[in-house]
Design an enzyme around this catalytic site. Structure first.
Site, short mmCIF file in Angstrom:
data_model
loop_
_atom_site.label_atom_id
_atom_site.label_comp_id
_atom_site.label_asym_id
_atom_site.label_seq_id
_atom_site.Cartn_x
_atom_site.Cartn_y
_atom_site.Cartn_z
N TYR A 158 0.53 -0.98 0.05
CA TYR A 158 0.63 0.03 0.06
C TYR A 158 0.67 1.12 0.16
O TYR A 158 -0.09 2.04 -0.14
CB TYR A 158 -1.28 0.10 0.62
CG TYR A 158 -0.29 0.06 2.86
CD1 TYR A 158 0.27 0.58 3.01
CD2 TYR A 158 -1.11 -1.46 3.41
CE1 TYR A 158 0.51 0.91 4.40
CE2 TYR A 158 -1.04 -1.56 4.49
CZ TYR A 158 -0.39 -0.44 5.19
OH TYR A 158 0.47 -0.79 6.63
N PRO A 199 6.47 -7.04 0.72
CA PRO A 199 5.70 -7.79 0.77
C PRO A 199 3.86 -7.69 1.64
O PRO A 199 3.35 -6.97 1.79
CB PRO A 199 5.47 -8.55 2.81
CG PRO A 199 7.08 -7.07 3.40
CD PRO A 199 7.37 -6.17 2.26
N PRO A 201 0.19 -9.90 3.39
CA PRO A 201 0.39 -10.70 4.69
C PRO A 201 1.29 -12.28 4.86
O PRO A 201 1.57 -13.06 4.05
CB PRO A 201 -1.20 -11.54 4.21
CG PRO A 201 -1.31 -11.09 2.67
CD PRO A 201 -0.63 -10.35 1.99
N ARG A 210 -2.83 -5.94 15.98
CA ARG A 210 -2.47 -4.89 15.65
C ARG A 210 -3.39 -4.78 14.36
O ARG A 210 -4.51 -3.77 14.09
CB ARG A 210 -1.36 -3.89 15.70
CG ARG A 210 -0.76 -3.97 17.17
CD ARG A 210 0.48 -3.50 16.84
NE ARG A 210 1.18 -3.02 18.03
CZ ARG A 210 2.10 -3.93 18.61
NH1 ARG A 210 2.45 -4.74 17.62
NH2 ARG A 210 3.23 -3.71 19.89
#
Ligand code: HXC
Ligand code: NAP
Length: 295
Positions: A158, A199, A201, A210
């Site tokens: 992202y 990366p 997940p 978190r």
């Protein structure tokens, strides 16, 4: 090859004689990277804020691999801590060959719930922490005229797309991406390569607790977002990191390698939701589309 059978990719001596600093190296993905660097012959400094965690981890890693591990407390937000960490590594090992900027802070939250300090805390750890370590090592290498050095930043997918609910992290990781490409140009000629990995997940306690706490874990199964149908294995990331700091990648500079099983492209492609069409419906869909005449 079954993922369960995977061993490390690199040849045994790939990092022999190298000294590697891994920030956030006492837990999660940083720990996996540290273990693999040691297995490949490097000496490693693992740093974070929690010396007790680092000391225990270092003893276990030394026992397991026979390599040398220096655990050092260092808050990457504080430049004086970072300089002291660098100097302690130089005092112990005499040099540093590679820096892995892996330390991070993150949590999910609607952005309007964040205080200015909450936003700043993430920027300070992720972007300024990476900047501080990069500056401290870069200044040293350049002042000494040392070359064949590698900086490897851990960003995420992202950084390109942005993402709601982790906006401080997205801003910081985008900054890390820009830092990576900028320094690849500026410092490449000084013998310092700068690359990054992005990366998708990879389950770790630090991230999962978190980002997908409690029942969110079942509601948002991360593996389902990935075309390959699974999350990443720590060794898969460690392989990539080891390659990118090793002499085998000596001509790779300014690259950001995504390792996410295709996750972010699946989310981006406009018609990827057609995965949900039952296979038996495609004959009828084709008939309808072919029967369309004109505009
Ligand atoms: C809203 C929050 C909050 C929350 C903290 N804050 N948690 N605000 N929702 N859940 C606010 C606090 O109220 C405070 O603001 C400010 O943030 C700083 O919080 P502190 O607890 O004082 O900070 P600190 O002790 O430095 O802890 C930093 C931390 C913590 C980031 C909040 O979670 C941490 O130590 N994390 C380190 C490890 C980590 O996050 N690992 C996951 C990386 S995963 P006020 O205004 O009250 O002072 C990752 C994955 C990326 O990066 C990609 C995934 C695909
Ligand atoms: P993690 O175990 O929580 O790792 C984060 C590390 O950073 C911890 O060891 C933490 O140690 C350290 N840290 C936090 N704040 C620090 C500070 N101020 N100074 C020094 N160290 C600090 O989580 P992880 O999943 O392994 O994440 C590792 C990296 O991978 C991060 O860069 C993360 O953004 C990236 N990543 C992870 C995923 C994933 O799915 N897991 C996906 C994309 C990217 P202390 O708390 O002891 O300081």
């Amino acid at each position: 090859m079954s993922t369960r059978e995977r061993k490390g990719m690199m040849r045994d001596d790939a990092l022999k004689g190298m000294v590697v600093i891994i920030t956030g190296g006492g837990t999660g993905l940083g720990l996996a990277m540290a273990r693999y660097c040691l297995q490949l012959g490097a000496s490693v400094c693992i740093t974070s804020r929690k010396l007790d965690v680092l000391t225990t981890t270092a003893a276990e890693l030394e026992q397991e691999t026979g390599g040398a591990v220096l655990p050092l407390a260092c808050d990457v937000r504080k430049y004086e801590d970072v300089e002291a960490m660098r100097d302690a590594v130089l005092a112990r090992f005499g040099k540093v060959d590679a820096l892995v900027n892996n330390a991070a802070g993150n949590f999910i939250s609607p952005t309007e719930r964040l205080s200015s300090n909450a936003f700043k805390t993430i920027i300070d750890i992720v972007l300024m922490g990476t900047v501080n370590c990069t500056l401290a090592l870069g200044k040293h290498w350049i002042a000494k005229g040392e070359s064949d050095k590698a900086i490897l930043n851990i960003t995420t997918t992202y950084a390109w797309t942005g993402s709601g609910y982790v906006v401080p992290s997205a801003c910081a990781k985008a900054g890390v991406l820009a830092l990576t490409r900028s320094l690849a140009s500026e410092w490449g000629r000084k013998g310092i390569r700068t690359n990054a990995v992005a990366p998708g997940p990879f389950p770790t306690k630090g991230a999962w607790s978190r980002l997908v706490p409690g029942e969110l874990m079942e509601r948002f199964d991360m593996a389902q977002r990935v075309p390959l149908g699974r999350v990443g294995e720590h060794q898969e990331l460690a392989d990539l990191v080891a390659y990118l700091i090793s002499p085998y990648s000596a001509y790779v500079n300014g690259e950001v390698v995504t390792i996410d099983g295709g996750e972010w492209l699946k989310g981006a492609g406009q018609f990827n939701m057609l995965d949900m069409v039952e296979p038996g419906m495609w004959d009828e869909i084709e008939r309808m589309v072919r029967s369309t005449k004109g505009s």
